[in-house]
Design a protein around this motif. Structure first.
Motif, PDB file in Angstrom:
ATOM      1  N   TYR A 151       0.833  -1.210   0.000  1.00 53.79           N
ATOM      2  CA  TYR A 151       0.000   0.000   0.000  1.00 53.79           C
ATOM      3  C   TYR A 151       0.867   1.259   0.000  1.00 53.79           C
ATOM      4  CZ  TYR A 151      -3.456   3.431   1.562  1.00 53.79           C
ATOM      5  OH  TYR A 151      -4.249   4.528   1.668  1.00 53.79           O
ATOM      6  N   PHE A 152       1.883   1.248   0.864  1.00 56.89           N
ATOM      7  CA  PHE A 152       2.742   2.422   0.944  1.00 56.89           C
ATOM      8  C   PHE A 152       3.521   2.624  -0.356  1.00 56.89           C
ATOM      9  CE2 PHE A 152       2.354   2.034   5.654  1.00 56.89           C
ATOM     10  CZ  PHE A 152       1.824   3.284   5.858  1.00 56.89           C
ATOM     11  N   VAL A 153       3.946   1.521  -0.959  1.00 56.65           N
ATOM     12  CA  VAL A 153       4.658   1.630  -2.236  1.00 56.65           C
ATOM     13  C   VAL A 153       3.737   2.261  -3.278  1.00 56.65           C
ATOM     14  CG1 VAL A 153       5.587   0.310  -4.165  1.00 56.65           C
ATOM     15  CG2 VAL A 153       6.294  -0.244  -1.844  1.00 56.65           C
ATOM     16  N   ALA A 154       2.510   1.742  -3.351  1.00 57.44           N
ATOM     17  CA  ALA A 154       1.562   2.274  -4.335  1.00 57.44           C
ATOM     18  C   ALA A 154       1.295   3.751  -4.078  1.00 57.44           C
ATOM     19  CB  ALA A 154       0.264   1.471  -4.280  1.00 57.44           C
ATOM     20  N   ALA A 155       1.119   4.101  -2.784  1.00 59.91           N
ATOM     21  CA  ALA A 155       0.822   5.489  -2.445  1.00 59.91           C
ATOM     22  C   ALA A 155       1.976   6.406  -2.831  1.00 59.91           C
ATOM     23  CB  ALA A 155       0.535   5.604  -0.946  1.00 59.91           C
ATOM     24  N   GLU A 156       3.192   5.984  -2.487  1.00 57.56           N
ATOM     25  CA  GLU A 156       4.361   6.802  -2.791  1.00 57.56           C
ATOM     26  C   GLU A 156       4.554   6.921  -4.305  1.00 57.56           C
ATOM     27  OE1 GLU A 156       6.263   8.383  -0.636  1.00 57.56           O
ATOM     28  OE2 GLU A 156       7.731   9.132  -2.083  1.00 57.56           O
ATOM     29  N   ALA A 157       4.337   5.777  -4.986  1.00 56.71           N
ATOM     30  CA  ALA A 157       4.509   5.779  -6.436  1.00 56.71           C
ATOM     31  C   ALA A 157       3.503   6.724  -7.078  1.00 56.71           C
ATOM     32  CB  ALA A 157       4.354   4.363  -6.988  1.00 56.71           C
ATOM     33  N   LEU A 158       2.244   6.686  -6.615  1.00 58.60           N
ATOM     34  CA  LEU A 158       1.223   7.572  -7.183  1.00 58.60           C
ATOM     35  C   LEU A 158       1.564   9.028  -6.893  1.00 58.60           C
ATOM     36  CD1 LEU A 158      -2.143   5.696  -6.556  1.00 58.60           C
ATOM     37  CD2 LEU A 158      -1.002   6.134  -8.716  1.00 58.60           C
ATOM     38  N   THR A 159       2.055   9.287  -5.697  1.00 55.58           N
ATOM     39  CA  THR A 159       2.462  10.657  -5.355  1.00 55.58           C
ATOM     40  C   THR A 159       3.542  11.135  -6.316  1.00 55.58           C
ATOM     41  OG1 THR A 159       2.000  10.197  -3.050  1.00 55.58           O
ATOM     42  CG2 THR A 159       3.311  12.142  -3.516  1.00 55.58           C
ATOM     43  N   ASN A 160       4.515  10.260  -6.572  1.00 58.48           N
ATOM     44  CA  ASN A 160       5.594  10.621  -7.494  1.00 58.48           C
ATOM     45  C   ASN A 160       5.064  10.865  -8.900  1.00 58.48           C
ATOM     46  OD1 ASN A 160       7.560  10.560  -5.563  1.00 58.48           O
ATOM     47  ND2 ASN A 160       8.160   8.442  -5.945  1.00 58.48           N
ATOM     48  N   VAL A 161       4.111  10.015  -9.317  1.00 56.57           N
ATOM     49  CA  VAL A 161       3.536  10.189 -10.650  1.00 56.57           C
ATOM     50  C   VAL A 161       2.884  11.561 -10.739  1.00 56.57           C
ATOM     51  CG1 VAL A 161       1.715   9.408 -12.197  1.00 56.57           C
ATOM     52  CG2 VAL A 161       3.194   7.730 -11.075  1.00 56.57           C
ATOM     53  N   VAL A 162       2.094  11.887  -9.707  1.00 58.94           N
ATOM     54  CA  VAL A 162       1.395  13.177  -9.708  1.00 58.94           C
ATOM     55  C   VAL A 162       2.394  14.327  -9.705  1.00 58.94           C
ATOM     56  CG1 VAL A 162      -0.082  14.676  -8.319  1.00 58.94           C
ATOM     57  CG2 VAL A 162      -0.663  12.251  -8.616  1.00 58.94           C
ATOM     58  N   LYS A 163       3.443  14.194  -8.920  1.00 55.41           N
ATOM     59  CA  LYS A 163       4.407  15.286  -8.785  1.00 55.41           C
ATOM     60  C   LYS A 163       5.287  15.460 -10.017  1.00 55.41           C
ATOM     61  CE  LYS A 163       5.424  15.253  -3.824  1.00 55.41           C
ATOM     62  NZ  LYS A 163       6.506  14.911  -2.898  1.00 55.41           N
ATOM     63  N   HIS A 164       5.804  14.341 -10.522  1.00 54.67           N
ATOM     64  CA  HIS A 164       6.908  14.457 -11.484  1.00 54.67           C
ATOM     65  C   HIS A 164       6.623  13.930 -12.888  1.00 54.67           C
ATOM     66  CE1 HIS A 164       9.199  15.327  -7.899  1.00 54.67           C
ATOM     67  NE2 HIS A 164       8.939  14.127  -7.394  1.00 54.67           N
ATOM     68  N   ALA A 197      -2.417   8.951 -17.376  1.00 51.16           N
ATOM     69  CA  ALA A 197      -3.096   7.778 -16.820  1.00 51.16           C
ATOM     70  C   ALA A 197      -2.086   6.881 -16.109  1.00 51.16           C
ATOM     71  CB  ALA A 197      -3.793   6.982 -17.920  1.00 51.16           C
ATOM     72  N   VAL A 198      -2.601   6.176 -15.141  1.00 53.05           N
ATOM     73  CA  VAL A 198      -1.752   5.269 -14.369  1.00 53.05           C
ATOM     74  C   VAL A 198      -2.429   3.899 -14.310  1.00 53.05           C
ATOM     75  CG1 VAL A 198      -0.574   4.876 -12.177  1.00 53.05           C
ATOM     76  CG2 VAL A 198      -1.031   7.200 -12.935  1.00 53.05           C
ATOM     77  N   GLU A 199      -1.613   2.874 -14.344  1.00 52.65           N
ATOM     78  CA  GLU A 199      -2.160   1.529 -14.175  1.00 52.65           C
ATOM     79  C   GLU A 199      -1.534   0.902 -12.935  1.00 52.65           C
ATOM     80  OE1 GLU A 199      -3.267  -1.667 -17.419  1.00 52.65           O
ATOM     81  OE2 GLU A 199      -1.138  -1.793 -16.847  1.00 52.65           O
ATOM     82  N   VAL A 251       3.160  -9.415  -6.468  1.00 48.38           N
ATOM     83  CA  VAL A 251       3.842  -8.534  -7.415  1.00 48.38           C
ATOM     84  C   VAL A 251       2.953  -7.327  -7.651  1.00 48.38           C
ATOM     85  CG1 VAL A 251       4.798  -8.296  -9.714  1.00 48.38           C
ATOM     86  CG2 VAL A 251       5.042 -10.447  -8.491  1.00 48.38           C
ATOM     87  N   LEU A 252       3.496  -6.165  -7.357  1.00 46.97           N
ATOM     88  CA  LEU A 252       2.740  -4.923  -7.487  1.00 46.97           C
ATOM     89  C   LEU A 252       3.463  -4.055  -8.506  1.00 46.97           C
ATOM     90  CD1 LEU A 252       0.527  -2.991  -5.954  1.00 46.97           C
ATOM     91  CD2 LEU A 252       2.598  -1.960  -5.046  1.00 46.97           C
ATOM     92  N   SER A 253       2.725  -3.520  -9.469  1.00 43.85           N
ATOM     93  CA  SER A 253       3.388  -2.615 -10.400  1.00 43.85           C
ATOM     94  C   SER A 253       2.552  -1.355 -10.591  1.00 43.85           C
ATOM     95  CB  SER A 253       3.648  -3.317 -11.738  1.00 43.85           C
ATOM     96  OG  SER A 253       2.436  -3.489 -12.423  1.00 43.85           O
ATOM     97  N   VAL A 254       3.255  -0.243 -10.708  1.00 41.73           N
ATOM     98  CA  VAL A 254       2.607   1.050 -10.944  1.00 41.73           C
ATOM     99  C   VAL A 254       3.221   1.609 -12.224  1.00 41.73           C
ATOM    100  CG1 VAL A 254       2.105   3.322 -10.005  1.00 41.73           C
ATOM    101  CG2 VAL A 254       2.465   1.399  -8.454  1.00 41.73           C
ATOM    102  N   ARG A 255       2.385   1.705 -13.258  1.00 41.90           N
ATOM    103  CA  ARG A 255       2.923   2.133 -14.553  1.00 41.90           C
ATOM    104  C   ARG A 255       2.211   3.396 -15.021  1.00 41.90           C
ATOM    105  NH1 ARG A 255       2.553  -2.377 -18.801  1.00 41.90           N
ATOM    106  NH2 ARG A 255       0.803  -1.258 -19.696  1.00 41.90           N
ATOM    107  N   ASP A 256       2.992   4.390 -15.440  1.00 48.25           N
ATOM    108  CA  ASP A 256       2.345   5.594 -15.962  1.00 48.25           C
ATOM    109  C   ASP A 256       2.799   5.842 -17.397  1.00 48.25           C
ATOM    110  OD1 ASP A 256       4.650   7.446 -16.192  1.00 48.25           O
ATOM    111  OD2 ASP A 256       4.745   7.261 -14.010  1.00 48.25           O
ATOM    112  N   ASP A 257       2.123   6.779 -18.050  1.00 51.44           N
ATOM    113  CA  ASP A 257       2.463   7.092 -19.441  1.00 51.44           C
ATOM    114  C   ASP A 257       3.140   8.458 -19.517  1.00 51.44           C
ATOM    115  OD1 ASP A 257       0.376   8.655 -18.737  1.00 51.44           O
ATOM    116  OD2 ASP A 257      -0.893   8.185 -20.473  1.00 51.44           O
ATOM    117  N   GLY A 258       3.892   8.776 -18.458  1.00 53.40           N
ATOM    118  CA  GLY A 258       4.485  10.110 -18.376  1.00 53.40           C
ATOM    119  C   GLY A 258       5.832  10.231 -19.059  1.00 53.40           C
ATOM    120  N   ILE A 259       6.626  11.181 -18.557  1.00 53.80           N
ATOM    121  CA  ILE A 259       7.859  11.544 -19.254  1.00 53.80           C
ATOM    122  C   ILE A 259       9.036  10.619 -18.940  1.00 53.80           C
ATOM    123  CG2 ILE A 259       7.281  13.992 -19.458  1.00 53.80           C
ATOM    124  CD1 ILE A 259       8.983  14.469 -16.932  1.00 53.80           C
TER     125      ILE A 259
END
Lengths: 227, 663
Positions: free
Chosen positions: B579-592, B597-599, B610-618
């Motif tokens: 949960y904390f990994v997902a939360a931190e990862a989402l925070t990073n996605v939002v910030k940077h 979209a995020v998956e 296995v937890l993965s957080v994937r975005d379509d960012g830079i």
């Protein structure tokens, strides 16, 4: 209203009793745990049961199970569950029932709104905390329902949340009332609420919007801090 | 049988002097033997070959000394008794023979007579000694008649000699014949001789039978006797080849004869004979070397003699130089060949160890395979290698590779040391000595590597365990804190707020009622703050399981997050970490990430989450960039998990975490 209260903390129970009685309602029973609740309800047949979700002896789901038991035995009695924080797993099976409410405890301090919510529940309506709705929508597998809406649908939803009728919304957006009706129908479908009874689904949709628009700025979201 | 083995190695250091006063009779016997042997020399001097005068008393003393040594350690050992007896008989025979040389002395003829048969009695008893070696008993039930038979043969041949004319021509009888002979009893002597020959052959056969059945220390004892046989096989033919007159050969024989009792004594008293194999192999190689050098010398001498016309000093010198030049290379080759032929096990084992070490250096083998290798190489499937980690104290204190005790199952323990540090303890059923000692010393480096690896693994496991305990404790502490905030402070604030509302209600329209409005609002704010605080310490959705918690998290994100989660029940710590990994990862996605979209995916793979957080960012995120990510990696690592950041510039970012779910 004739009210039965079940709350294990004495001060809080006393406070709730006075809250209702100060406004002219009748508290027919105030209990310290859930064991005698069903008997008290059967005896008094109140309009409303207000109960804490955590109660002795285990402080886990006694309140939730008692709520379910009351609804099963007396579908006409409104049940309002109070919780310190949202515990979705206990609420999932209950919210689709009419005459059910799930509020965070501190809502009781806003006396007017709390009593209005209590009155809605006693009358067979819903009173769901925005936090509860958000969690429940997520639990149903609908992820970020509001994000799926178009910009215009979101505008309509925001106005619905302000309590405007379809006619008032049409006037505000300068569109025809039929257009607004179309938007409302579409957004309810997109939010996965189409199968629910009308008044209730409107509440859910509005609360979903509240949850969405209440988000703080991105820099502090999402998630808790973690040292 | 086992009881006859000395309780080595403790007794090795016992001082024999301490035993002298306790065992007067064996010592007295040796003293008598020595006196008789010494006394025989002046009596015989000049009346027989010098070599005989020296050799036989020497042999008698060697026999008696060996017998005494065995009797001091093992008083009831029959071989000890026999050797001591033989020594005394031999010395007595010498004395009688020497006396007998003086014809004019009284009863000289009787002395000659006694010497003639007593000497045979002693010689014939050699078969009995061999039949009883090394434990003082017959090799088994099937051989139990052999010792009595050898004794009977000895007695018969001695009796035959005493009562017949069979030895009338020998030098013992200076006046020509046996004075006590009874005509017609020559046949007794002949039968005795035949029986002795048979008993000797059978005694040797019994030794071979013993050897084939033996193992461990017993086998090493027998090998020592075979070494003696090797020496005899080398020197015997040389003596028989007509060099009898040569002083060198005579001295060699003089040294050789006492060797049998010495070998027997050593074999019985030394518990573990580490170096018998080396001794045998070296004896054979030097014998072969001698023969080869002799051939080389002879061939060179013949060749040079043919060329130069024989007999010159140049021929001898040239042949000697050629032979000397051949010594070193020849010695190495012969020794190698003998090692291959006679110490094949050792040779093969060491070659295997060398190959393994090479593989280890080249990274083709792991230090963990060491135990298997040792089992294989030493042909001891029950062998166990216990690495002694630095914090463990060695079970026994010894120098080099020291031998410990042997347990009832025939296993013994050997401590492997390097530069004074106990590295490992090997439990084995193969005997000490060869090839075990060589293999262990050759494998020392590998053992040290394996031990270091084990030590590092051990420490790492301890650190990991303590890290996991700390995380678990933190986790529990957070849960308790969250619960306390909810059920304690928050509840009390709600109660206080309700009480104020009641007061406000009773005040009616007074101005104080309006003041209370602000206070209650303030309390409401405090409750919300507390809830946020509690949520930060222990997010409430965690109680609802990871799937719900992730959906709740996704729902609060300010951009579309697709959640695919199916992971079933998980340990609490894993849920929290994910949960904390997902939360931190989402925070990073939002910030940077500047993503649209995020998956968010969570699934079980081979029991792991296995937890993965994937975005379509830079993309282009660096792990070191955020201390938040560092903290996540620590948390994941504490649970034995792995965190991977995949963030090519311009192609989005994927953070993947794998967490083992053993609770």
């Amino acid at each position: 209203m004739r009210v039965v209260i079940a709350e294990d903390q004495v001060l809080l129970r006393e406070g709730l009793v006075r809250l209702f009685e100060d406004r002219g309602h009748t508290v027919v029973a105030a209990l310290g745990d859930a064991t005698a609740l069903l008997a008290a309800v059967a005896e008094q047949v109140p309009d409303l049961v207000v109960l804490d979700i955590r109660m002795p002896p285990t402080f886990t789901d006694e309140g939730a199970r008692a709520a379910r038991a009351v609804k099963d035995a007396h579908p006409g009695v409104g049940v309002l569950v109070l919780s310190q924080h949202v515990e979705a797993r206990y609420a999932v099976g209950l919210v689709t029932l009419g005459g059910f409410g799930y509020l965070l405890k501190d809502r009781v301090l806003d006396v007017g709104e709390f009593l209005a919510a209590a009155g809605r529940v006693a009358g067979g309506g819903s009173a769901l905390d925005p936090h509860v709705v958000g969690t429940l929508l997520a639990a149903q597998g609908t992820t970020d329902p509001v994000a799926a809406l178009s910009a215009r649908e979101r505008d309509v939803l925001a106005l619905m949340a302000e309590g405007l009728t379809n006619t008032a919304i049409a006037r505000r957006l300068v569109v025809s009332e039929r257009t607004v009706e179309g938007h409302v129908r579409h957004l309810l479908i997109k939010l996965g609420l189409a199968e629910v009874e009308d008044g209730h689904r409107r509440v859910l949709a509005v609360l979903a919007h509240l949850r969405h628009s209440a988000l703080p700025a991105p820099s502090t979201q999402p998630g808790p801090s973690w040292p | 049988m086992l009881a006859l083995l000395p309780p080595a190695p403790a007794t090795r250091d016992d001082h024999p002097v301490a035993d002298l006063c306790l065992r007067p009779r064996p010592v007295a016997l040796l003293v008598a033997t020595c006196v008789a042997a010494v006394a025989s020399a002046p009596l015989s001097a000049g009346r027989e070959p010098v070599i005989d005068t020296a050799l036989y008393p020497l042999n008698a003393v060697a026999l008696g000394g060996a017998g005494l040594l065995i009797r001091l350690r093992l008083p009831r050992h029959r071989v000890g008794l026999l050797l001591a007896g033989l020594g005394f008989v031999a010395a007595f025979v010498e004395l009688a023979e020497g006396y007998g040389y003086h014809d004019s002395w009284p009863a000289a003829l009787t002395a000659q007579w006694v010497a003639s048969w007593a000497g045979l009695l002693g010689a014939a008893t050699t078969a009995t000694v061999l039949a009883l070696f090394p434990d003082g008993h017959a090799p088994g039930r099937r051989w139990r008649w052999l010792p009595p038979f050898t004794v009977g043969a000895s007695a018969t041949v001695a009796l035959g000699a005493a009562l017949s004319h069979a030895n009338d021509g020998s030098y013992t009888f200076t006046r020509g014949g046996n004075p006590y002979a009874i005509d017609g009893l020559d046949v007794l002597y002949t039968v005795g001789e035949g029986a002795f020959a048979v008993s000797l052959v059978l005694a040797v056969a019994s030794l071979v039978a013993r050897f084939r059945r033996s193992d461990g220390a017993r086998r090493q004892q027998l090998k020592l006797i075979f070494w003696f046989a090797c020496v005899l096989a080398v020197v015997g033919p040389a003596a028989a080849l007509g060099f009898n007159g040569s002083v060198v050969v005579q001295v060699a024989i003089a040294l050789l004869v006492p060797l049998l009792p010495v070998a027997i004594c050593v074999a019985i008293l030394r518990y573990r004979l580490y170096d018998v194999d080396v001794l045998i192999a070296r004896t054979i190689s030097y014998a072969a070397l001698t023969v080869l050098l002799a051939i080389a010398w002879g061939a060179t001498a013949l060749l040079l003699g043919g060329l130069l016309g024989g007999g010159s000093a140049w021929v001898t010198a040239g042949a000697t130089i050629a032979a000397a030049a051949a010594v070193l290379p020849l010695r190495r080759r012969v020794q190698d060949a003998v090692d291959r032929a006679f110490r094949r096990a050792r040779h093969h084992a060491l070659a295997q160890v060398d190959r393994y070490l090479e593989d280890l250096r080249a990274g083709r083998a792991a230090a963990g395979e060491l135990e298997g290798l040792l089992r294989d190489v030493l042909r001891d499937p029950g062998l166990q290698l216990r690495l002694l980690l630095p914090e463990e104290s060695p079970p026994t204190v010894a120098a080099g590779i020291a031998a410990g005790a042997t347990d009832s199952a025939g296993r013994s323990r050997t401590l492997v040391e390097r530069s004074g540090v106990a590295l490992a303890e090997v439990t084995h059923t193969v005997p000490d000595g060869e090839p075990l000692a060589d293999v262990l010393s050759r494998a020392g480096l590998a053992i040290e590597i394996a031990r270091l690896q084990a030590a590092v693994r051990h420490q790492l496991a301890e650190v990991e365990a303590s890290r996991a305990r700390i995380v678990a404790a933190t986790h529990e502490e957070r849960r308790r804190l969250g619960r306390d905030l909810h059920d304690g402070a928050q509840q009390r604030l709600v109660s206080a707020g309700l009480a104020l509302r009641h007061v406000q209600h009773r005040l009616g329209d007074q101005p104080a009622a309006r003041d209370l409005e602000t206070v209650v609002a303030e309390i409401g704010g405090a409750i919300r703050d507390l809830r946020e605080l509690a949520n930060g310490i222990r997010p409430a959705p965690l109680d609802d399981g990871l799937e719900l918690a992730l959906r709740e998290l996704a729902g609060r994100a300010p951009l579309p997050v697709r959640v695919q989660a199916a992971c079933g029940p998980l340990p609490d710590a894993v849920v929290a970490a994910a949960y904390f990994v997902a939360a931190e990862a989402l925070t990073n996605v939002v910030k940077h990430a500047a993503a649209s979209a995020v998956e968010l995916r969570a699934s079980r793979e081979e029991g792991d989450l296995v937890l993965s957080v994937r975005d379509d960012g830079i993309g282009g995120a660096r792990p070191a960039a955020g201390s938040g990510l560092r903290g996540l990696a620590d948390r994941v690592g504490a649970l034995g998990g792995r965190l991977r950041l995949d963030s090519p510039a311009g192609a989005g970012t994927t953070l993947t975490v794998r967490l083992p779910c053993v609770s």
